[in-house]
Design an enzyme around this catalytic site. Structure first.
Site, PDB file in Angstrom:
ATOM      1  N   VAL A  10       0.830  -1.204   0.000  1.00 55.78           N
ATOM      2  CA  VAL A  10       0.000   0.000   0.000  1.00 55.78           C
ATOM      3  C   VAL A  10       0.870   1.262   0.000  1.00 55.78           C
ATOM      4  CG1 VAL A  10      -1.647   1.319   1.417  1.00 55.78           C
ATOM      5  CG2 VAL A  10      -1.971  -1.112   1.054  1.00 55.78           C
ATOM      6  N   THR A 120      -5.420  -0.221   7.376  1.00 57.80           N
ATOM      7  CA  THR A 120      -6.785  -0.635   7.717  1.00 57.80           C
ATOM      8  C   THR A 120      -6.889  -0.800   9.235  1.00 57.80           C
ATOM      9  OG1 THR A 120      -6.956  -1.796   5.619  1.00 57.80           O
ATOM     10  CG2 THR A 120      -8.542  -2.412   7.324  1.00 57.80           C
ATOM     11  N   PHE A 153      -8.451   0.934  -0.839  1.00 51.83           N
ATOM     12  CA  PHE A 153      -9.259  -0.180  -1.359  1.00 51.83           C
ATOM     13  C   PHE A 153      -8.544  -0.989  -2.434  1.00 51.83           C
ATOM     14  CE2 PHE A 153     -12.171   2.958   0.363  1.00 51.83           C
ATOM     15  CZ  PHE A 153     -13.064   2.184   1.098  1.00 51.83           C
ATOM     16  N   ARG A 155      -6.383  -3.670  -4.632  1.00 53.97           N
ATOM     17  CA  ARG A 155      -6.183  -5.123  -4.563  1.00 53.97           C
ATOM     18  C   ARG A 155      -4.761  -5.436  -5.012  1.00 53.97           C
ATOM     19  NH1 ARG A 155     -10.073  -6.316  -9.213  1.00 53.97           N
ATOM     20  NH2 ARG A 155      -9.138  -4.315  -9.720  1.00 53.97           N
ATOM     21  N   PRO A 260     -17.021 -20.506  -5.442  1.00 59.02           N
ATOM     22  CA  PRO A 260     -16.363 -21.334  -4.430  1.00 59.02           C
ATOM     23  C   PRO A 260     -14.893 -21.574  -4.742  1.00 59.02           C
ATOM     24  CG  PRO A 260     -17.703 -22.692  -5.869  1.00 59.02           C
ATOM     25  CD  PRO A 260     -17.891 -21.273  -6.329  1.00 59.02           C
ATOM     26  N   GLY A 265      -7.515 -15.910   1.561  1.00 55.99           N
ATOM     27  CA  GLY A 265      -6.299 -15.686   2.342  1.00 55.99           C
ATOM     28  C   GLY A 265      -5.799 -14.289   2.097  1.00 55.99           C
ATOM     29  N   CYS A 268      -5.558  -9.226   3.942  1.00 59.13           N
ATOM     30  CA  CYS A 268      -6.688  -8.337   4.246  1.00 59.13           C
ATOM     31  C   CYS A 268      -7.935  -9.073   4.709  1.00 59.13           C
ATOM     32  CB  CYS A 268      -6.982  -7.478   3.023  1.00 59.13           C
ATOM     33  SG  CYS A 268      -5.596  -6.416   2.623  1.00 59.13           S
ATOM     34  N   LYS A 326      -3.296 -15.812  -4.103  1.00 60.85           N
ATOM     35  CA  LYS A 326      -4.110 -15.692  -5.316  1.00 60.85           C
ATOM     36  C   LYS A 326      -3.143 -15.565  -6.481  1.00 60.85           C
ATOM     37  CE  LYS A 326      -4.702 -10.667  -5.310  1.00 60.85           C
ATOM     38  NZ  LYS A 326      -5.652  -9.565  -5.395  1.00 60.85           N
TER      39      LYS A 326
HETATM   40  N1  LIG Z   1      -2.014  -5.408   0.902  1.00 59.85           N
HETATM   41  C1  LIG Z   1      -3.169  -4.937   0.469  1.00 59.85           C
HETATM   42  O1  LIG Z   1      -3.702  -5.341  -0.570  1.00 59.85           O
HETATM   43  C2  LIG Z   1      -3.883  -3.866   1.237  1.00 59.85           C
HETATM   44  C3  LIG Z   1      -4.915  -3.136   0.618  1.00 59.85           C
HETATM   45  C4  LIG Z   1      -5.586  -2.136   1.345  1.00 59.85           C
HETATM   46  C5  LIG Z   1      -5.227  -1.883   2.663  1.00 59.85           C
HETATM   47  N2  LIG Z   1      -4.236  -2.623   3.241  1.00 59.85           N
HETATM   48  C6  LIG Z   1      -3.829  -2.253   4.619  1.00 59.85           C
HETATM   49  O2  LIG Z   1      -2.698  -1.374   4.516  1.00 59.85           O
HETATM   50  C7  LIG Z   1      -1.769  -1.619   5.589  1.00 59.85           C
HETATM   51  C8  LIG Z   1      -0.411  -1.993   5.024  1.00 59.85           C
HETATM   52  O3  LIG Z   1      -0.531  -3.191   4.279  1.00 59.85           O
HETATM   53  P1  LIG Z   1       0.673  -3.720   3.351  1.00 59.85           P
HETATM   54  O4  LIG Z   1       0.184  -4.956   2.673  1.00 59.85           O
HETATM   55  O5  LIG Z   1       1.206  -2.590   2.547  1.00 59.85           O
HETATM   56  O6  LIG Z   1       1.736  -4.111   4.500  1.00 59.85           O
HETATM   57  P2  LIG Z   1       3.284  -4.496   4.371  1.00 59.85           P
HETATM   58  O7  LIG Z   1       3.558  -5.415   5.499  1.00 59.85           O
HETATM   59  O8  LIG Z   1       3.563  -4.941   2.969  1.00 59.85           O
HETATM   60  O9  LIG Z   1       4.051  -3.104   4.597  1.00 59.85           O
HETATM   61  C9  LIG Z   1       4.104  -2.401   5.815  1.00 59.85           C
HETATM   62  C10 LIG Z   1       5.447  -1.670   5.882  1.00 59.85           C
HETATM   63  O10 LIG Z   1       5.449  -0.769   6.988  1.00 59.85           O
HETATM   64  C11 LIG Z   1       6.780  -0.735   7.510  1.00 59.85           C
HETATM   65  N3  LIG Z   1       6.762  -0.134   8.857  1.00 59.85           N
HETATM   66  C12 LIG Z   1       6.365  -0.678  10.030  1.00 59.85           C
HETATM   67  N4  LIG Z   1       6.468   0.223  11.028  1.00 59.85           N
HETATM   68  C13 LIG Z   1       6.949   1.372  10.488  1.00 59.85           C
HETATM   69  C14 LIG Z   1       7.250   2.663  10.988  1.00 59.85           C
HETATM   70  N5  LIG Z   1       7.083   2.976  12.284  1.00 59.85           N
HETATM   71  N6  LIG Z   1       7.729   3.610  10.146  1.00 59.85           N
HETATM   72  C15 LIG Z   1       7.918   3.310   8.834  1.00 59.85           C
HETATM   73  N7  LIG Z   1       7.635   2.106   8.294  1.00 59.85           N
HETATM   74  C16 LIG Z   1       7.143   1.150   9.098  1.00 59.85           C
HETATM   75  C17 LIG Z   1       7.233  -2.183   7.443  1.00 59.85           C
HETATM   76  O11 LIG Z   1       8.641  -2.296   7.519  1.00 59.85           O
HETATM   77  C18 LIG Z   1       6.655  -2.605   6.075  1.00 59.85           C
HETATM   78  O12 LIG Z   1       7.586  -2.394   5.039  1.00 59.85           O
HETATM   79  C19 LIG Z   1      -2.424  -2.697   6.459  1.00 59.85           C
HETATM   80  O13 LIG Z   1      -3.175  -2.070   7.457  1.00 59.85           O
HETATM   81  C20 LIG Z   1      -3.346  -3.414   5.484  1.00 59.85           C
HETATM   82  O14 LIG Z   1      -4.434  -4.032   6.139  1.00 59.85           O
HETATM   83  C21 LIG Z   1      -3.521  -3.580   2.566  1.00 59.85           C
HETATM   84  O1  LIG Z   2     -14.243 -15.539  -5.781  1.00 57.24           O
HETATM   85  C1  LIG Z   2     -13.237 -15.469  -5.045  1.00 57.24           C
HETATM   86  C2  LIG Z   2     -12.487 -14.300  -4.939  1.00 57.24           C
HETATM   87  C3  LIG Z   2     -11.390 -14.298  -4.107  1.00 57.24           C
HETATM   88  N1  LIG Z   2     -11.070 -15.408  -3.416  1.00 57.24           N
HETATM   89  C4  LIG Z   2      -9.914 -15.376  -2.504  1.00 57.24           C
HETATM   90  O2  LIG Z   2     -10.037 -14.241  -1.652  1.00 57.24           O
HETATM   91  C5  LIG Z   2      -8.765 -13.761  -1.290  1.00 57.24           C
HETATM   92  C6  LIG Z   2      -8.671 -12.246  -1.518  1.00 57.24           C
HETATM   93  O3  LIG Z   2      -8.748 -11.935  -2.905  1.00 57.24           O
HETATM   94  P1  LIG Z   2      -8.752 -10.416  -3.442  1.00 57.24           P
HETATM   95  O4  LIG Z   2      -9.965  -9.710  -2.945  1.00 57.24           O
HETATM   96  O5  LIG Z   2      -8.519 -10.446  -4.901  1.00 57.24           O
HETATM   97  O6  LIG Z   2      -7.378  -9.925  -2.776  1.00 57.24           O
HETATM   98  P2  LIG Z   2      -6.759  -8.710  -1.927  1.00 57.24           P
HETATM   99  O7  LIG Z   2      -5.640  -8.172  -2.745  1.00 57.24           O
HETATM  100  O8  LIG Z   2      -6.492  -9.268  -0.575  1.00 57.24           O
HETATM  101  O9  LIG Z   2      -7.845  -7.534  -1.861  1.00 57.24           O
HETATM  102  C7  LIG Z   2      -8.864  -7.439  -0.849  1.00 57.24           C
HETATM  103  O10 LIG Z   2      -8.345  -6.832   0.333  1.00 57.24           O
HETATM  104  C8  LIG Z   2      -7.766  -5.522   0.110  1.00 57.24           C
HETATM  105  C9  LIG Z   2      -7.105  -5.106   1.421  1.00 57.24           C
HETATM  106  O11 LIG Z   2      -7.962  -4.560   2.360  1.00 57.24           O
HETATM  107  C10 LIG Z   2      -8.888  -4.578  -0.343  1.00 57.24           C
HETATM  108  O12 LIG Z   2      -8.337  -3.261  -0.505  1.00 57.24           O
HETATM  109  C11 LIG Z   2      -9.476  -5.120  -1.653  1.00 57.24           C
HETATM  110  O13 LIG Z   2     -10.571  -4.282  -2.070  1.00 57.24           O
HETATM  111  C12 LIG Z   2      -9.987  -6.543  -1.417  1.00 57.24           C
HETATM  112  O14 LIG Z   2     -10.461  -7.118  -2.662  1.00 57.24           O
HETATM  113  C13 LIG Z   2      -7.748 -14.582  -2.111  1.00 57.24           C
HETATM  114  O15 LIG Z   2      -7.252 -15.639  -1.296  1.00 57.24           O
HETATM  115  C14 LIG Z   2      -8.596 -15.151  -3.234  1.00 57.24           C
HETATM  116  O16 LIG Z   2      -8.076 -16.360  -3.767  1.00 57.24           O
HETATM  117  C15 LIG Z   2     -11.817 -16.563  -3.512  1.00 57.24           C
HETATM  118  O17 LIG Z   2     -11.538 -17.571  -2.839  1.00 57.24           O
HETATM  119  N2  LIG Z   2     -12.898 -16.571  -4.346  1.00 57.24           N
END
Ligand SMILES: NC(=O)c1ccc[n+]([C@@H]2O[C@H](COP(=O)([O-])OP(=O)(O)OC[C@H]3O[C@@H](n4cnc5c(N)ncnc54)[C@H](O)[C@@H]3O)[C@@H](O)[C@H]2O)c1
Ligand SMILES: O=c1ccn([C@@H]2O[C@H](COP(=O)(O)OP(=O)(O)O[C@H]3O[C@H](CO)[C@@H](O)[C@H](O)[C@H]3O)[C@@H](O)[C@H]2O)c(=O)[nH]1
Length: 429
Positions: A10, A120, A153, A155, A260, A265, A268, A326
């Site tokens: 993110v 989040t 939001f 993915r 299904p 996983g 998020c 995924k």
């Molecule tokens: N991965 C996604 O698809 C996704 C999408 C939407 C929202 N989110 C949310 O966004 C947040 C981040 O997710 P992510 O997947 O990018 O996580 P990530 O684990 O890939 O990255 C988090 C980063 O923050 C760094 N960090 C930790 N503490 C720190 C600090 N004090 N100062 C600076 N850096 C620091 C870590 O070293 C790491 O590189 C989570 O809350 C997650 O739920 C994730």
């Molecule tokens: O029909 C489906 C669709 C997805 N999955 C599984 O659901 C998980 C999540 O999939 P996806 O939603 O594509 O992945 P993320 O990148 O984790 O994104 C979700 O989580 C993010 C982090 O909060 C949000 O920002 C996104 O809107 C939300 O889609 C994976 O294990 C997929 O294999 C299924 O099993 N069946």
């Protein structure tokens, strides 16, 4: 102008996105290995497009070699994108978030700035945890700081496009100065911007993720019911369900969540569903749908392992197709494959081979499981007695004849003509 704290999926996407839109952006991460890799123009994880944008932006608008103090004091907004992992009881772990807030306070001087929570966090976190913490710090530091909540939001696999072309921007803000700064940040984006309370912004994020996870668990419960009754074509039934025009579209993209598989996983849906359930219970409400949803996400993995165990002798060599949570991603966090492999090991399958087009190495590093990693799909098919498909990679779909030359347990319905899961089918493996 902007500092982004945390350069994961993110944070790095957010930093590069604002940089591309013309803002000067400082990127900060406490993980020096991650920062060093970015400095070398290497994205530390697989995410399409980010490497090209990093090449364009690094050293131009995007700066990663500044100190935290320099970055924060040159910024009007500090956007926190650190991890918020789940605690063992399902609640969200806010340690990294609060540490990041503190680190900003320690270096911040002079002008007003807004701390934006993009990580989040469960509804009421900014109002009940971050704001009181900021007030407490301010009794010591007295800094002009505003707060905002701006959930993300995107993915994985589509992070760049989702960030640059958001369907909507949600901003929880309760003071005018912060609102004005956030307003400037999102002016270059062609998307509706909604200004709401902190709690509403956080709630909207969970509304979205828990709907997605509920749709998946609903689909998986239905598939398990169908399998128990028997003589039901599961993918065929879902295909017909999707023809209802109320899903709109041919079919609507959202229909892919009513699909299904072997469980959801990633970083998020599992932790966010658990965290919303946990905070609801903390507030005296037992959320039955969310708890059922989480339970189904466990049961579907047992169902998968039991289905294999019912017909495959433990002496067989099982070939696992797919380790990432995924397709289109090398992320293995809470990947269903990890749990299913563990269950198979518990059942006595000692000969497990695995192949993933992208995630072999990271899976091996993250989970120390006694399985053998195979470098190519043809080698896996040749060596295994039975195949178990757990991630619907394009490479698998393109090699149907090869894969179906062995007995296949297709737990993603990859060869059924259904809208595929919302994953990067078009990405090359
Ligand atoms: N991965 C996604 O698809 C996704 C999408 C939407 C929202 N989110 C949310 O966004 C947040 C981040 O997710 P992510 O997947 O990018 O996580 P990530 O684990 O890939 O990255 C988090 C980063 O923050 C760094 N960090 C930790 N503490 C720190 C600090 N004090 N100062 C600076 N850096 C620091 C870590 O070293 C790491 O590189 C989570 O809350 C997650 O739920 C994730
Ligand atoms: O029909 C489906 C669709 C997805 N999955 C599984 O659901 C998980 C999540 O999939 P996806 O939603 O594509 O992945 P993320 O990148 O984790 O994104 C979700 O989580 C993010 C982090 O909060 C949000 O920002 C996104 O809107 C939300 O889609 C994976 O294990 C997929 O294999 C299924 O099993 N069946």
């Amino acid at each position: 102008m902007i500092t982004v704290l945390g350069l994961g999926f993110v944070g790095l996407t957010t930093a590069l996105g604002f940089s591309k839109k013309g803002f000067k952006v400082y990127g900060i991460d406490v993980n020096q290995e991650r920062v060093n890799s970015i400095k070398k123009y290497e994205v530390p994880f697989y995410e399409p497009h980010l490497d090209e944008v990093l090449r364009d932006e690094l050293g131009q608008n995007f700066i990663v070699d500044a100190s935290l103090a320099e970055a924060v004091n040159d910024s009007k907004a500090v956007i926190i994108c650190v991890g918020t992992p789940g605690n063992p009881d399902g609640s969200a772990n806010l340690t990294y978030l609060l540490d990041a807030v503190k680190s900003i306070f320690e270096v911040s001087q002079g002008d007003f700035k807004v701390i934006v929570t993009k990580s989040t966090v469960p509804p009421s976190t900014v109002s009940k945890k971050v704001k009181p913490y900021v007030d407490e710090l301010n009794s010591q530091y007295n800094k002009p700081i505003g707060l905002a909540s701006n959930p993300e939001f995107l993915r994985e696999g589509y992070a760049w496009d989702d960030f640059m072309n958001p369907d909507r921007v949600v901003i929880g803000v309760e003071d005018e100065r912060s609102k004005e700064i956030l307003n400037q940040l999102y002016l270059p984006f062609n998307a509706p911007v909604h200004y709401v309370t902190y709690n509403s912004a956080e709630f909207i994020k969970y509304l979205s993720n828990t709907l997605l996870s509920t749709l998946i668990s609903f689909s998986n419960e239905m598939a398990m019911i169908a399998e128990h009754i028997g003589n039901i074509d599961v993918p065929g039934a879902f295909k017909i369900l999707h023809q209802d025009k109320r899903w709109s579209g041919q079919p609507a993209a959202m229909a892919s969540y009513v699909y299904p598989g072997c469980g959801y996983g990633g970083y998020c849906l599992p932790k966010d569903t658990a965290a919303l359930s946990s905070i609801a219970q903390e507030h005296g409400f037992m959320p039955k749908i969310l708890e059922g949803n989480l339970q189904i996400n466990e049961e579907i993995k047992d169902f998968v392992a039991d289905k294999i165990a019912a017909v495959v002798p433990t002496s067989s060599k099982i070939g696992i197709l797919g380790l990432a949570f995924k397709s289109g991603s090398d992320d293995v966090r809470l990947s269903p494959s990890k749990f299913i492999i563990e269950k198979l090991l518990e059942k006595g399958y000692t000969n497990i081979l695995a192949y993933d087009p992208m995630a072999n190495e990271v899976f091996a590093k993250e989970y120390n499981l006694p399985i053998t990693y195979v470098d190519t799909l043809p080698e896996l098919v040749e060596q295994a007695d039975e195949l178990v498909l757990l991630t619907s990679w394009a490479e698998f779909k393109q090699n149907k004849a090869l894969i179906t030359s062995k007995r296949l347990f297709d737990f993603r319905y990859a060869f059924a003509e259904l809208p595929s899961a919302p994953v990067a089918d078009t990405l090359t493996a």
